[in-house]
Enzyme design. Structure first.
Site, PDB file in Angstrom:
ATOM      1  N   SER A  48     -10.881   2.858   0.873  1.00  0.00           N
ATOM      2  CA  SER A  48      -9.604   2.420   1.426  1.00  0.00           C
ATOM      3  C   SER A  48      -9.136   1.113   0.784  1.00  0.00           C
ATOM      4  O   SER A  48      -8.821   0.135   1.467  1.00  0.00           O
ATOM      5  CB  SER A  48      -9.694   2.266   2.946  1.00  0.00           C
ATOM      6  OG  SER A  48      -8.412   2.347   3.530  1.00  0.00           O
TER       7      SER A  48
ATOM      8  N   LYS B 230      -2.395   6.206   2.892  1.00  0.00           N
ATOM      9  CA  LYS B 230      -2.783   6.260   1.480  1.00  0.00           C
ATOM     10  C   LYS B 230      -2.810   7.694   0.951  1.00  0.00           C
ATOM     11  O   LYS B 230      -2.651   7.915  -0.257  1.00  0.00           O
ATOM     12  CB  LYS B 230      -4.151   5.599   1.290  1.00  0.00           C
ATOM     13  CG  LYS B 230      -4.166   4.084   1.501  1.00  0.00           C
ATOM     14  CD  LYS B 230      -5.573   3.532   1.297  1.00  0.00           C
ATOM     15  CE  LYS B 230      -5.611   2.017   1.342  1.00  0.00           C
ATOM     16  NZ  LYS B 230      -5.390   1.463   2.697  1.00  0.00           N
TER      17      LYS B 230
ATOM     18  N   SER C 247      -4.384   3.296   7.369  1.00  0.00           N
ATOM     19  CA  SER C 247      -4.710   3.605   5.983  1.00  0.00           C
ATOM     20  C   SER C 247      -4.681   5.088   5.642  1.00  0.00           C
ATOM     21  O   SER C 247      -4.800   5.455   4.474  1.00  0.00           O
ATOM     22  CB  SER C 247      -6.083   3.024   5.624  1.00  0.00           C
ATOM     23  OG  SER C 247      -5.995   1.633   5.445  1.00  0.00           O
TER      24      SER C 247
END
Length: 489
Positions: A319, A142, A139
């Site tokens: 997240s 991102k 993640s």
């Protein structure tokens, strides 16, 4: 023109010997040769030499040697010491650093360990273990999606959901504009996404625009995003366990069963769920079908999402996968590369080009980082976080959305992160977390104990367990304690 030297006889003039008085002194041939050579050496600098060729009887025949031209005579220069060329860039000696985290880096819980730490102020790499190798970032990806969104969309961009007139009387078309936060909850009751647009507002606008004409059917248009709605490399459990919806341009509440929870099971048909909720808001007896809006259809109503700056911060702090995929797909559409998963990589890389960091080796399969096919070198993240720390352009938006160790909310506020001996980093580590089945990651900014600012990225990949998070926190705490004295040994 050079001034003639008066000591040099004119060509054709009397020789040196002819102008002297005769002498009775007998000189040997060998001595004559020595004297003649000496005279020739002296006269060479004047331009002409008269040399005596030794004869058997002791006499000498005059021989004229042509003087070199002025252009052939080099101008004498004073000899000096040989100078070494100066280096193009002054060399500055690095300080001897003595604070080692080698034992922490050897922790088996880190699995296939990669990391890099950089002094944010100087750009000097303090610690590196495979920093140049592109690997799955989970993640943490991102952050790249967010940076590209700020570049391509801008911080003020809002996704718009519209209603237009259908092709038949009493028909309206609900057109998805990629806003996965559109909510089915009442306007007075925020869903998980604070400040999201609401279907009841859209329905009220639609009824008013119809001017009393009964709405009998709704067509659902989700063509703004292309198929497939599920990235093939994703594990389906992410959908059923509540971490990821199908990615469609029309849906409500990120397609959650419970619109108020971050983690909630998602459906197999988010478009149908949105359509049913909208039909309920319009009143009973409304049929629902799937199609596309007629070309040139007049707009009846519209609502907009929160701006990109807010969506980024909502995505990063916990997240949120749906928001990251929303941003990634909108970057592709607005960037002109397409509206599918395959269009995300070229669009995101084009957006990242604005920041002037080499993107060689980066592979982007999605916007959220859920795919194992994503690959980002830790070294790219440390450089990007230097710019985030400096708030270059609009990148301060990302800084403001990062989870904080020991913070009140976010993925670093949980009880199993930076706790116990690692709690001295509270308020000093600003970082994006990452977790997929094949690894854990963390990358961001450290305000170190010695006052220096560091950027870092840590990957614990392969066959690792949940305790990899604690190992990552521990070595990050080591970076915090060492600061600019961090040794690469």
């Amino acid at each position: 023109m050079d001034t003639p030297d008066p000591t040099v006889p004119e060509p054709g003039g009397p020789s040196a010997e002819a102008t002297e008085q005769p002498t009775k002194l007998v000189v040997s041939s060998r001595l004559k040769l020595i004297i003649a050579a000496a005279v020739a050496f002296v006269l060479l600098g004047s331009g002409a030499v008269w040399a005596g060729a030794a004869a058997g009887d002791g006499s000498a025949e005059p021989v004229e040697v042509a003087a070199p031209t002025a252009s052939a005579i080099p101008t004498p220069t004073a000899a000096g010491p040989e100078l070494r060329p100066a280096p193009a860039v002054a060399t500055v000696a690095s300080p001897l650093r003595t604070c080692s985290v080698a034992d922490l880096a050897a922790d088996s819980r880190l699995g296939e360990f990669q990391a890099q730490v950089v002094n944010a102020g100087t750009g000097e790499v303090l610690f590196d273990r495979g920093g140049g190798t592109a690997s799955r970032a989970a993640s943490v990806l991102k952050v790249l999606t967010s940076a590209a969104a700020l570049s391509v969309l801008g911080p003020d961009y809002r996704a718009t959901t519209t209603v237009v007139a259908g092709s038949e009387p009493g028909q309206v078309v609900l057109v998805g504009g990629g806003d996965l936060t559109l909510s089915s909850t009442p306007t007075s009751d925020d869903s998980f996404y604070d400040g999201a647009a609401h279907l009841d507002d859209l329905a009220e606008q639609t009824r008013a625009a119809m001017g009393g004409t009964a709405i009998t059917s709704v067509v659902l248009d989700s063509s703004y995003f292309g198929d497939p709605a599920w990235e093939p490399s994703w594990n389906r459990k992410e959908q059923t366990q509540g971490y990821m919806p199908l990615i469609t341009a029309l849906q409500v509440d990120g397609d959650r069963d419970n619109p108020y929870n971050s983690t909630s099971a998602r459906s197999d048909d988010p478009v149908a769920r949105a359509g049913a909720a909208f039909a309920d808001e319009l009143g009973g007896g409304v049929s629902v079908s799937v199609g596309t809006a007629p070309a040139g259809a007049g707009r009846l109503a519209a609502v907009q999402s929160q701006p990109v700056s807010t969506l980024i911060q909502q995505s990063l702090i916990v997240s949120d996968n749906a928001l990251a995929e929303m941003l990634g797909r909108l970057v592709a559409v607005e960037g002109g590369t397409g509206n599918t998963f395959a269009a995300i990589q070229p669009a995101v890389l084009a957006g990242l080009a604005e920041y002037g960091i080499d993107t060689t080796g980066i592979l982007i399969a999605d916007g959220s980082g859920l795919s194992d096919n994503n690959a980002v070198p830790p070294a790219y993240l440390t450089r990007l976080f230097q710019k985030i720390n400096a708030r270059e352009g609009n990148l301060g938006v990302i800084f403001d959305g990062l989870p904080v160790a020991g913070g009140a909310t976010g993925s670093l506020s949980y009880s199993d992160r930076f706790s116990g001996p690692n709690a001295d980093t509270d308020g000093s580590v600003f970082a994006k977390t990452g977790w997929i089945d094949t690894g854990y990651t963390l990358s961001g900014i450290i305000n170190a104990a010695d006052g220096s600012t560091l950027t870092f990225a840590v990957y614990a990949l392969g066959d690792v367990g949940d305790n990899a998070k604690q190992a990552i926190d521990t070595i990050t705490t080591g970076f915090f304690r060492c600061g600019n004295n961090l040794s690469n040994n």
